[in-house]
Each structure stands twice: as structure tokens, then as C-alpha cells.
Design a protein around this motif. Structure first.
Motif, mmCIF file in Angstrom:
data_model
loop_
_atom_site.group_PDB
_atom_site.id
_atom_site.type_symbol
_atom_site.label_atom_id
_atom_site.label_comp_id
_atom_site.label_asym_id
_atom_site.label_seq_id
_atom_site.Cartn_x
_atom_site.Cartn_y
_atom_site.Cartn_z
ATOM 1 N N VAL A 149 0.875 -1.170 0.000
ATOM 2 C CA VAL A 149 0.000 0.000 0.000
ATOM 3 C C VAL A 149 0.912 1.218 0.000
ATOM 4 C CG1 VAL A 149 -1.763 1.275 1.271
ATOM 5 C CG2 VAL A 149 -1.805 -1.230 1.261
ATOM 6 N N TYR A 150 0.837 2.005 -1.048
ATOM 7 C CA TYR A 150 1.702 3.176 -1.196
ATOM 8 C C TYR A 150 1.058 4.419 -0.594
ATOM 9 C CZ TYR A 150 3.802 0.272 -4.850
ATOM 10 O OH TYR A 150 4.393 -0.751 -5.541
ATOM 11 N N SER A 151 1.835 5.200 0.117
ATOM 12 C CA SER A 151 1.289 6.416 0.723
ATOM 13 C C SER A 151 0.908 7.463 -0.319
ATOM 14 C CB SER A 151 2.280 7.008 1.720
ATOM 15 O OG SER A 151 3.464 7.407 1.086
ATOM 16 N N TYR A 152 1.550 7.449 -1.464
ATOM 17 C CA TYR A 152 1.298 8.505 -2.451
ATOM 18 C C TYR A 152 0.131 8.220 -3.391
ATOM 19 C CZ TYR A 152 4.271 5.521 -5.370
ATOM 20 O OH TYR A 152 4.814 4.448 -6.042
ATOM 21 N N ILE A 153 -0.387 7.010 -3.411
ATOM 22 C CA ILE A 153 -1.540 6.745 -4.291
ATOM 23 C C ILE A 153 -2.711 6.075 -3.581
ATOM 24 C CG2 ILE A 153 -0.263 6.669 -6.461
ATOM 25 C CD1 ILE A 153 -0.331 3.625 -6.329
ATOM 26 N N HIS A 154 -2.522 5.647 -2.350
ATOM 27 C CA HIS A 154 -3.598 4.977 -1.617
ATOM 28 C C HIS A 154 -3.973 5.762 -0.360
ATOM 29 C CE1 HIS A 154 -1.646 1.321 -3.596
ATOM 30 N NE2 HIS A 154 -2.823 1.468 -4.178
ATOM 31 N N ASP A 155 -5.152 5.465 0.163
ATOM 32 C CA ASP A 155 -5.599 6.061 1.425
ATOM 33 C C ASP A 155 -4.971 5.292 2.580
ATOM 34 O OD1 ASP A 155 -7.214 7.932 0.139
ATOM 35 O OD2 ASP A 155 -8.865 6.502 0.004
ATOM 36 N N MET A 156 -3.678 5.527 2.783
ATOM 37 C CA MET A 156 -2.913 4.714 3.724
ATOM 38 C C MET A 156 -3.429 4.821 5.165
ATOM 39 S SD MET A 156 1.134 4.070 3.847
ATOM 40 C CE MET A 156 1.792 5.171 5.040
ATOM 41 N N ILE A 157 -3.808 5.993 5.602
ATOM 42 C CA ILE A 157 -4.308 6.155 6.972
ATOM 43 C C ILE A 157 -5.576 5.323 7.176
ATOM 44 C CG2 ILE A 157 -5.239 7.803 8.649
ATOM 45 C CD1 ILE A 157 -2.232 8.073 8.216
ATOM 46 N N ASP A 158 -6.465 5.349 6.210
ATOM 47 C CA ASP A 158 -7.690 4.548 6.310
ATOM 48 C C ASP A 158 -7.384 3.055 6.286
ATOM 49 O OD1 ASP A 158 -9.264 6.808 6.489
ATOM 50 O OD2 ASP A 158 -9.626 6.900 4.331
ATOM 51 N N VAL A 159 -6.411 2.662 5.497
ATOM 52 C CA VAL A 159 -5.999 1.261 5.465
ATOM 53 C C VAL A 159 -5.440 0.855 6.827
ATOM 54 C CG1 VAL A 159 -4.371 -0.400 4.469
ATOM 55 C CG2 VAL A 159 -5.573 1.193 2.977
ATOM 56 N N VAL A 160 -4.600 1.687 7.404
ATOM 57 C CA VAL A 160 -4.019 1.384 8.716
ATOM 58 C C VAL A 160 -5.114 1.243 9.767
ATOM 59 C CG1 VAL A 160 -2.600 2.330 10.590
ATOM 60 C CG2 VAL A 160 -1.760 2.387 8.241
ATOM 61 N N LYS A 161 -6.083 2.141 9.756
ATOM 62 C CA LYS A 161 -7.196 2.051 10.713
ATOM 63 C C LYS A 161 -7.937 0.726 10.574
ATOM 64 C CE LYS A 161 -8.146 6.996 10.900
ATOM 65 N NZ LYS A 161 -9.111 8.042 10.489
ATOM 66 N N GLU A 162 -8.207 0.336 9.336
ATOM 67 C CA GLU A 162 -8.908 -0.921 9.094
ATOM 68 C C GLU A 162 -8.072 -2.114 9.558
ATOM 69 O OE1 GLU A 162 -11.734 -2.159 5.607
ATOM 70 O OE2 GLU A 162 -9.637 -2.439 4.989
ATOM 71 N N LEU A 163 -6.787 -2.104 9.258
ATOM 72 C CA LEU A 163 -5.910 -3.201 9.671
ATOM 73 C C LEU A 163 -5.853 -3.316 11.193
ATOM 74 C CD1 LEU A 163 -2.997 -2.650 7.134
ATOM 75 C CD2 LEU A 163 -4.717 -4.472 7.070
ATOM 76 N N ILE A 164 -5.750 -2.198 11.863
ATOM 77 C CA ILE A 164 -5.724 -2.215 13.336
ATOM 78 C C ILE A 164 -7.050 -2.710 13.886
ATOM 79 C CG2 ILE A 164 -5.621 -0.723 15.378
ATOM 80 C CD1 ILE A 164 -3.484 0.927 13.833
ATOM 81 N N ASN A 165 -8.152 -2.247 13.330
ATOM 82 C CA ASN A 165 -9.473 -2.683 13.802
ATOM 83 C C ASN A 165 -9.678 -4.188 13.681
ATOM 84 O OD1 ASN A 165 -10.413 -0.189 14.627
ATOM 85 N ND2 ASN A 165 -11.329 0.291 12.658
ATOM 86 N N TYR A 166 -9.070 -4.789 12.676
ATOM 87 C CA TYR A 166 -9.208 -6.227 12.449
ATOM 88 C C TYR A 166 -7.999 -7.030 12.943
ATOM 89 C CZ TYR A 166 -13.441 -5.463 9.778
ATOM 90 O OH TYR A 166 -14.712 -5.123 9.392
ATOM 91 N N ASN A 167 -7.117 -6.384 13.693
ATOM 92 C CA ASN A 167 -5.919 -7.033 14.258
ATOM 93 C C ASN A 167 -5.079 -7.740 13.200
ATOM 94 O OD1 ASN A 167 -6.400 -6.279 16.940
ATOM 95 N ND2 ASN A 167 -7.906 -7.926 17.138
ATOM 96 N N ILE A 168 -4.872 -7.059 12.105
ATOM 97 C CA ILE A 168 -4.067 -7.607 11.021
ATOM 98 C C ILE A 168 -2.680 -6.982 11.096
ATOM 99 C CG2 ILE A 168 -3.815 -7.749 8.517
ATOM 100 C CD1 ILE A 168 -6.933 -7.672 8.438
ATOM 101 N N GLU A 169 -1.679 -7.829 11.099
ATOM 102 C CA GLU A 169 -0.300 -7.356 11.184
ATOM 103 C C GLU A 169 0.142 -6.740 9.866
ATOM 104 O OE1 GLU A 169 2.433 -10.276 12.614
ATOM 105 O OE2 GLU A 169 1.008 -10.973 14.127
ATOM 106 N N PHE A 170 0.932 -5.695 9.990
ATOM 107 C CA PHE A 170 1.503 -5.043 8.819
ATOM 108 C C PHE A 170 2.811 -4.397 9.239
ATOM 109 C CE2 PHE A 170 -1.105 -1.927 10.949
ATOM 110 C CZ PHE A 170 -0.347 -0.757 10.900
ATOM 111 N N SER A 171 3.592 -4.014 8.261
ATOM 112 C CA SER A 171 4.828 -3.287 8.556
ATOM 113 C C SER A 171 4.860 -2.020 7.705
ATOM 114 C CB SER A 171 6.054 -4.162 8.305
ATOM 115 O OG SER A 171 6.052 -4.653 7.001
ATOM 116 N N HIS A 172 5.468 -1.003 8.266
ATOM 117 C CA HIS A 172 5.576 0.291 7.603
ATOM 118 C C HIS A 172 7.037 0.519 7.228
ATOM 119 C CE1 HIS A 172 5.917 4.774 7.703
ATOM 120 N NE2 HIS A 172 4.926 4.610 6.855
ATOM 121 N N HIS A 173 7.274 0.979 5.991
ATOM 122 C CA HIS A 173 8.640 1.130 5.485
ATOM 123 C C HIS A 173 8.809 2.462 4.774
ATOM 124 C CE1 HIS A 173 9.264 -3.204 6.067
ATOM 125 N NE2 HIS A 173 8.000 -3.283 5.687
#
Length: 81
Positions: A41-65
Motif C-alpha cells: 500500500v503506497y502512501s502517495y496513491i492509496h488512502d494509507m491512513i484509512d488502510v491502517v485504521k482498518e488493519l488495526i481494527n481487524y488485528n491484522i499485522e503489517f509493517s511500515h517502510h
């Protein structure tokens, strides 16, 4: 395996890592073996903040780079969780 239909924000805001040569080459050099199981998920073309909120709400692991090509950043999400 993640069911993307149950994650509408992620479903509308992702790419497959394996389909992105600049990034997949980077991870090949790092010996990442499961690239086909990774979403990016790219910060410059996707709604990254909304994606992060959804991932956290569903307890899905992710990494930020930090992007090695720009001043932007991206998320990696393993779809096999």
C-alpha cells in the motif's frame, strides 16, 4: 488467508508486491521468499491512513517502510495471516 472482500478499504487500496518490479527486486535482494503473499500500500496513491485504521481494527499485522525511491512510505501486509 485474508479475505479482502471483508476489508473494503484495503481491497480498494492495494497492489501485489510481486507486480511491482522496483519493490520486488528490493525484496528479492533481501531474500524475501513469500513475495507473492505480500500486498503493498503506497502512501502517495492509496488512502494509507484509512488502510491502517482498518488493519488495526481487524488485528491484522503489517509493517511500515520508508520508500527507497522517494520520500514516501508504504505498508507491507502478508495475506496468509
Amino acid at each position: 488467508m485474508l479475505d479482502l472482500t471483508k476489508l473494503p478499504v484495503l481491497n480498494n487500496n492495494h497492489e501485489y508486491l510481486i507486480d511491482n518490479p522496483d519493490y520486488s527486486e528490493l525484496y528479492e535482494r533481501l531474500n524475501m521468499k513469500d513475495m507473492e503473499d505480500q500486498l503493498i500500500v503506497y502512501s502517495y496513491i492509496h488512502d494509507m491512513i484509512d488502510v491502517v485504521k482498518e488493519l488495526i481494527n481487524y488485528n491484522i499485522e503489517f509493517s511500515h517502510h520508508s520508500c527507497h525511491l522517494s520520500d514516501e512510505s508504504y505498508l507491507l501486509i502478508n495475506i496468509t495471516q
